[in-house]
Scaffold this active site. Sequence first.
Site, short mmCIF file in Angstrom:
data_model
loop_
_atom_site.label_atom_id
_atom_site.label_comp_id
_atom_site.label_asym_id
_atom_site.label_seq_id
_atom_site.Cartn_x
_atom_site.Cartn_y
_atom_site.Cartn_z
N THR A 138 0.85 -1.19 0.00
CA THR A 138 0.00 0.00 0.00
C THR A 138 0.89 1.25 0.00
OG1 THR A 138 -0.24 0.22 2.43
CG2 THR A 138 -1.80 -1.25 1.30
N GLY A 139 0.42 2.29 -0.68
CA GLY A 139 1.27 3.48 -0.83
C GLY A 139 2.58 3.10 -1.50
N TYR B 58 -0.23 10.92 15.15
CA TYR B 58 0.67 10.03 14.40
C TYR B 58 1.23 8.95 15.33
CZ TYR B 58 4.50 8.75 11.21
OH TYR B 58 5.37 8.07 10.38
N GLY C 10 7.49 3.22 0.17
CA GLY C 10 6.67 2.19 -0.51
C GLY C 10 7.18 1.89 -1.90
N SER D 51 3.89 3.63 -4.47
CA SER D 51 4.39 4.32 -5.67
C SER D 51 5.31 5.50 -5.36
CB SER D 51 3.20 4.82 -6.47
OG SER D 51 2.45 5.71 -5.67
N SER E 37 6.61 3.35 13.16
CA SER E 37 7.54 4.49 13.29
C SER E 37 8.15 4.45 14.69
CB SER E 37 6.75 5.79 13.13
OG SER E 37 7.48 6.89 13.62
N GLY F 282 8.21 7.29 -2.23
CA GLY F 282 8.95 7.20 -0.98
C GLY F 282 9.35 5.78 -0.61
P1 NAP Z 1 5.50 9.66 1.64
O1 NAP Z 1 6.68 9.82 0.74
O2 NAP Z 1 4.72 10.85 2.06
O3 NAP Z 1 4.52 8.56 0.97
C1 NAP Z 1 3.32 8.24 1.59
C2 NAP Z 1 2.66 7.15 0.77
O4 NAP Z 1 1.42 6.79 1.40
C3 NAP Z 1 2.33 7.57 -0.65
O5 NAP Z 1 2.63 6.52 -1.53
C4 NAP Z 1 0.83 7.81 -0.60
O6 NAP Z 1 0.18 7.55 -1.84
C5 NAP Z 1 0.41 6.77 0.41
N1 NAP Z 1 -0.90 7.07 0.98
C6 NAP Z 1 -1.24 8.07 1.83
N2 NAP Z 1 -2.55 8.01 2.09
C7 NAP Z 1 -3.05 6.96 1.39
C8 NAP Z 1 -4.34 6.40 1.24
N3 NAP Z 1 -5.40 6.90 1.89
N4 NAP Z 1 -4.48 5.32 0.44
C9 NAP Z 1 -3.42 4.80 -0.23
N5 NAP Z 1 -2.17 5.30 -0.13
C10 NAP Z 1 -2.00 6.37 0.66
O7 NAP Z 1 5.94 8.97 2.99
P2 NAP Z 1 7.01 7.83 3.32
O8 NAP Z 1 8.07 8.48 4.10
O9 NAP Z 1 7.34 7.05 2.13
O10 NAP Z 1 6.13 6.97 4.34
C11 NAP Z 1 5.78 5.61 4.13
C12 NAP Z 1 5.43 4.99 5.47
O11 NAP Z 1 6.59 5.04 6.32
C13 NAP Z 1 4.33 5.75 6.21
O12 NAP Z 1 3.49 4.84 6.86
C14 NAP Z 1 5.11 6.57 7.24
O13 NAP Z 1 4.33 6.88 8.37
C15 NAP Z 1 6.24 5.62 7.55
N6 NAP Z 1 7.40 6.29 8.15
C16 NAP Z 1 8.11 7.24 7.44
C17 NAP Z 1 9.19 7.84 8.05
C18 NAP Z 1 10.03 8.89 7.37
O14 NAP Z 1 10.87 9.53 8.02
N7 NAP Z 1 9.87 9.13 6.07
C19 NAP Z 1 9.54 7.51 9.35
C20 NAP Z 1 8.80 6.55 10.03
C21 NAP Z 1 7.74 5.95 9.41
P3 NAP Z 1 -0.37 8.73 -2.81
O15 NAP Z 1 0.75 9.71 -2.99
O16 NAP Z 1 -0.72 8.00 -4.07
O17 NAP Z 1 -1.58 9.34 -2.15
#
Ligand code: NAP
Length: 243
Positions: A8-9, A152, A15, A11, A139, A13
Amino acid sequence: MGKVAIVTGGSRGIGAEISRELARKGIQVIANYNKSEGCAKDIKSELEKESIDLDIFQADVSKRDDVKKLVGYAQEKYGKIDILVNNAGISEYKLFTDETDEDWNRVLNTNLYSAYAMSQEVVPGMVHNKSGCIINISSIWGLVGGSLEVLYSVSKAGLDGLTKALAKELGPSNIRVNSIAPGMIDTQMNANLSVQDLEHIKEEIPLGNIGKPKDIARCVNWLVEDEYTTGQIISINGGWVIT
Ligand code: NAP
């Protein structure tokens, strides 16, 4: 048919990197996206150049109807789902007293309900096959709490609770459930941080740098291969948080 995974997600970051990592090891990946159709198409074309098929599917995983469509599509097309990576998530940076019920619903539905609903739709097939691997991307803030990130933190702590309880319930069906709890990873999610903020954070991290999506994708890869790890919260954070 080889293994089939839904990310999920998948495409952008973290994911997107998980989708690449799993697809490159020969797994048929269905990368879900919600709003970023362009990014989903880009990663599909990128992998096509390596003769790797990536399936992409639009669904808002905070909604049960969309979750059903996504899982139904994968099941109908590939006959099974071996791996589920609940990665979709949003951040929320606000004073606790400014949070609204709408904020609660948006953050909790996107980060926690989505994993609950996705798992509920996927698990019956896994139980039937007596095999499965579910990975929840939580996280460090779910482990230690983040100031100005209460919702969060609640959502991610909930995700870890889901991981632990489901691991116990599904272990006898040979389904492993684990969380990966990243620290600070270089993605759009942190685009709001200034250069000074990032430098300050780096100083607090024993390994001295911000993580990359690849650091998380490698762990997913390992969990997919592994056969004896379940119910664990694996935190990949450069030593920023050591519990
Ligand atoms: P990101 O670049 O903002 O990407 C977020 C992803 O989630 C996008 O692919 C987005 O898809 C998808 N998404 C959001 N809402 C959605 C929905 N309702 N249905 C389907 N897809 C949805 O963030 P990231 O850093 O890659 O985060 C990925 C995961 O890692 C998250 O769960 C985040 O909490 C976790 N995380 C990240 C960090 C960090 O520092 N980056 C740290 C700890 C945990 P669309 O763009 O297509 O809407």
